[in-house]
Design a protein around this motif. Structure first.
Motif, PDB file in Angstrom:
ATOM      1  N   VAL A  16       0.847  -1.194   0.000  1.00 13.14           N
ATOM      2  CA  VAL A  16       0.000   0.000   0.000  1.00 13.14           C
ATOM      3  C   VAL A  16       0.882   1.243   0.000  1.00 13.14           C
ATOM      4  O   VAL A  16       1.783   1.384   0.829  1.00 13.14           O
ATOM      5  CB  VAL A  16      -0.939   0.020   1.218  1.00 13.14           C
ATOM      6  CG1 VAL A  16      -1.662   1.360   1.319  1.00 13.14           C
ATOM      7  CG2 VAL A  16      -1.951  -1.107   1.110  1.00 13.14           C
ATOM      8  N   ILE A  17       0.626   2.141  -0.940  1.00 11.35           N
ATOM      9  CA  ILE A  17       1.427   3.355  -1.080  1.00 11.35           C
ATOM     10  C   ILE A  17       0.775   4.469  -0.281  1.00 11.35           C
ATOM     11  O   ILE A  17      -0.365   4.848  -0.534  1.00 11.35           O
ATOM     12  CB  ILE A  17       1.550   3.765  -2.559  1.00 11.35           C
ATOM     13  CG1 ILE A  17       2.198   2.631  -3.356  1.00 11.35           C
ATOM     14  CG2 ILE A  17       2.357   5.047  -2.706  1.00 11.35           C
ATOM     15  CD1 ILE A  17       2.173   2.844  -4.858  1.00 11.35           C
ATOM     16  N   GLY A  18       1.498   4.998   0.703  1.00 10.56           N
ATOM     17  CA  GLY A  18       0.964   6.026   1.572  1.00 10.56           C
ATOM     18  C   GLY A  18       1.445   7.418   1.214  1.00 10.56           C
ATOM     19  O   GLY A  18       1.956   7.671   0.111  1.00 10.56           O
ATOM     20  N   LYS A  19       1.314   8.345   2.140  1.00 10.55           N
ATOM     21  CA  LYS A  19       1.695   9.732   1.943  1.00 10.55           C
ATOM     22  C   LYS A  19       3.181   9.841   1.617  1.00 10.55           C
ATOM     23  O   LYS A  19       4.019   9.173   2.233  1.00 10.55           O
ATOM     24  CB  LYS A  19       1.379  10.537   3.211  1.00 10.55           C
ATOM     25  CG  LYS A  19       1.633  12.023   3.071  1.00 10.55           C
ATOM     26  CD  LYS A  19       1.245  12.758   4.350  1.00 10.55           C
ATOM     27  CE  LYS A  19       1.509  14.251   4.205  1.00 10.55           C
ATOM     28  NZ  LYS A  19       1.148  14.993   5.438  1.00 10.55           N
ATOM     29  N   GLY A  20       3.489  10.676   0.644  1.00  8.58           N
ATOM     30  CA  GLY A  20       4.883  10.814   0.233  1.00  8.58           C
ATOM     31  C   GLY A  20       5.378   9.616  -0.548  1.00  8.58           C
ATOM     32  O   GLY A  20       6.579   9.414  -0.702  1.00  8.58           O
ATOM     33  N   ARG A  21       4.421   8.802  -1.020  1.00  9.30           N
ATOM     34  CA  ARG A  21       4.728   7.568  -1.768  1.00  9.30           C
ATOM     35  C   ARG A  21       5.629   6.638  -0.959  1.00  9.30           C
ATOM     36  O   ARG A  21       6.528   6.003  -1.501  1.00  9.30           O
ATOM     37  CB  ARG A  21       5.337   7.896  -3.132  1.00  9.30           C
ATOM     38  CG  ARG A  21       4.400   8.678  -4.056  1.00  9.30           C
ATOM     39  CD  ARG A  21       4.863   8.632  -5.489  1.00  9.30           C
ATOM     40  NE  ARG A  21       4.709   7.298  -6.063  1.00  9.30           N
ATOM     41  CZ  ARG A  21       3.615   6.862  -6.691  1.00  9.30           C
ATOM     42  NH1 ARG A  21       2.562   7.654  -6.807  1.00  9.30           N
ATOM     43  NH2 ARG A  21       3.565   5.654  -7.194  1.00  9.30           N
TER      44      ARG A  21
END
Length: 465
Positions: A16-21
């Motif tokens: 899962v890609i979160g904030k700021g990748r």
């Protein structure tokens, strides 16, 4: 479970890609995750890593072909007969010095670039390192128009091309985290080959662009300015950071405690150091040994191209039969090719010399791929020998292997610094490059023997890695 708790759990799901990748969990050894999600994410990061590394290598070796146009022609008494492009009149010794300094700085920068991935994140550092390429490209574009510039200033500007050489270490360390062990050889081989081939592209492209329009030699630097910016933008938009790779530098420091790290660094001088050193020097050798700058400008790129294309196959062969046996074979072929190159020089046979170097470049590519594949295998064995098979210990040794990749690539790249200087010394002291070639042959045979003793010999603890 509350909405916030559910969101927190989902944020930790693999891939899962979160904030700021940032990807918080990454499990490439989990077959279900790898096939369902991991493979596509890893491949996307690999593609744009290759793009950025390709531009970096191109910039690193820009001087290898630009300098061919800057040589002056001198008579036996050392008097200048004709100047080169833009009024420059470099000697062979000065040219070899420029090439060595650019290569040496690139090698040195691979150490801090290796530590940059854990500190900044792989995607973030790719953006930064791509933008740093604007310094050497704009510097080259300016200085070639000013032949009155002192040689010291010229050397300093050429040294900034080393920013492009540092990219390799951070790129390889980053990509090594994305792939499972069984696919590391092929993935790292592709990543490296995509970068290495930048040398060939630059050596082919630069002679074309400097012949178009009024910019002349300046075009060699200016053409890569928009390409460096594009690489940074693409990395920003499409690459990811792995939380698993964001760690303190202690695992990298721990990798230095293993003797195998230093032995592999020495072997990598023979494979990658030879590739980058010969790539930098080959156009100049054709110019100063055989006085064929036309061939240097038209065909000097071919060796780097062959070495780049063969690299992933060295990794793939190592995946199948083990890296050690492929590495030994590569060193033996390199020694034979070096001997035939000596015969080519002694008999003034440009054809034999050129063909020998093509074989030599091919073998360096194979050796580059196989030696890099040996590194994670060696650290896997070290982890097994420790006997503590936990998730934490596996991750620690994985991080050590990634750190070792960067350190080994840095030490190995110093071959690119040494090779032009050895050619320079041989040419100035004996009038021929034959002594330099003979030294290389001996070194290749020593490296083949060391690989056999530590990684192939029956009873070796790291046999068949």
């Amino acid at each position: 479970m509350t909405v916030s708790d559910k969101a927190a759990v989902e944020a930790l799901e693999p891939g899962v890609i979160g904030k700021g990748r940032w990807i918080e969990r990454w499990e490439p050894e989990n077959t279900l995750f790898w096939e369902a999600r991991g493979k596509s994410i890893a491949f996307r990061n690999l593609v744009f890593s290759i793009v950025a590394e390709h531009i970096g290598f191109s910039v690193w070796l820009l001087w290898s072909i630009v300098v061919v146009r800057m040589y002056g022609t001198y008579d036996d008494a050392g008097a200048l007969v004709t100047a080169g492009a833009n009024g420059w009149a470099l000697t062979a010794g000065q040219g070899f010095t420029l090439l060595a300094v650019a290569s040496g700085v690139g090698a040195f920068l691979r150490v801090p670039y290796t530590f940059a991935v854990p500190i900044f994140g792989g995607r973030n550092w790719t953006v930064i390192s791509a933008l740093l390429l604007l310094i050497p490209t704009l510097g080259l574009a300016w200085v070639v128009q000013h032949p009155e510039t002192s040689f010291g200033v010229l050397v300093a500007i050429a040294a900034t091309a080393g920013f492009g050489g540092g990219n390799f270490a951070s790129s390889m360390a980053n990509i090594s985290f994305f792939y499972p062990d069984k696919e590391k050889g092929w993935a790292l081989g592709l990543n490296a080959a995509g970068g290495n081939i930048g040398v060939a592209v630059a050596q082919k492209l630069v002679p074309l662009v400097i012949g178009i329009g009024a910019l002349g030699l300046s075009a060699a630097g200016l053409v890569y300015v928009p390409l460096a910016v594009a690489a940074a933008i693409l990395a920003f938009l499409f690459m990811d950071n792995l939380r698993e790779a964001k760690a303190d530098p202690r695992p990298t420091a721990a990798s230095l405690q293993h003797g195998h790290t230093w032995l592999m660094a020495f072997l990598y001088i023979g494979t990658f150091g030879s590739f980058i050193g010969y790539s930098a020097a080959f156009p100049t050798l054709l110019t100063v040994v055989f006085e064929r700058s036309d061939i240097a400008l038209s065909w000097g790129f071919l060796g780097a191209l062959i070495g780049s294309l063969s690299r992933p196959y060295g990794g793939k062969l190592a995946d199948r039969v083990g890296g050690a046996i492929i590495t030994v074979g590569a060193f033996v072929v390199m020694a034979i090719a070096g001997l035939t190159a000596v015969i080519g020089v002694q008999n003034e046979s440009l054809g034999l010399f050129f063909a020998s170097f093509m074989v030599l470049f091919f073998a360096t590519g194979i050796g580059n791929g196989s030696t890099y594949r040996m590194i994670p295998s060696i650290f896997g064995r070290l982890h097994q020998a420790k006997g503590a098979d936990t998730d934490e210990s596996r991750l620690d040794y994985k991080r050590q292997a990634a750190g070792a990749v960067g350190i080994i690539s840095a030490v190995g790249a110093f071959g690119g610094f040494a090779i032009p200087f050895i050619y320079k010394i041989a040419k100035e002291q004996s009038g021929t490059i034959v002594p330099a070639l003979q030294i290389y042959v001996v070194v290749f045979l020593v490296m083949a023997a060391l690989t056999w003793v530590f990684y192939l010999r029956k009873g070796a603890t790291m046999r068949n890695v």
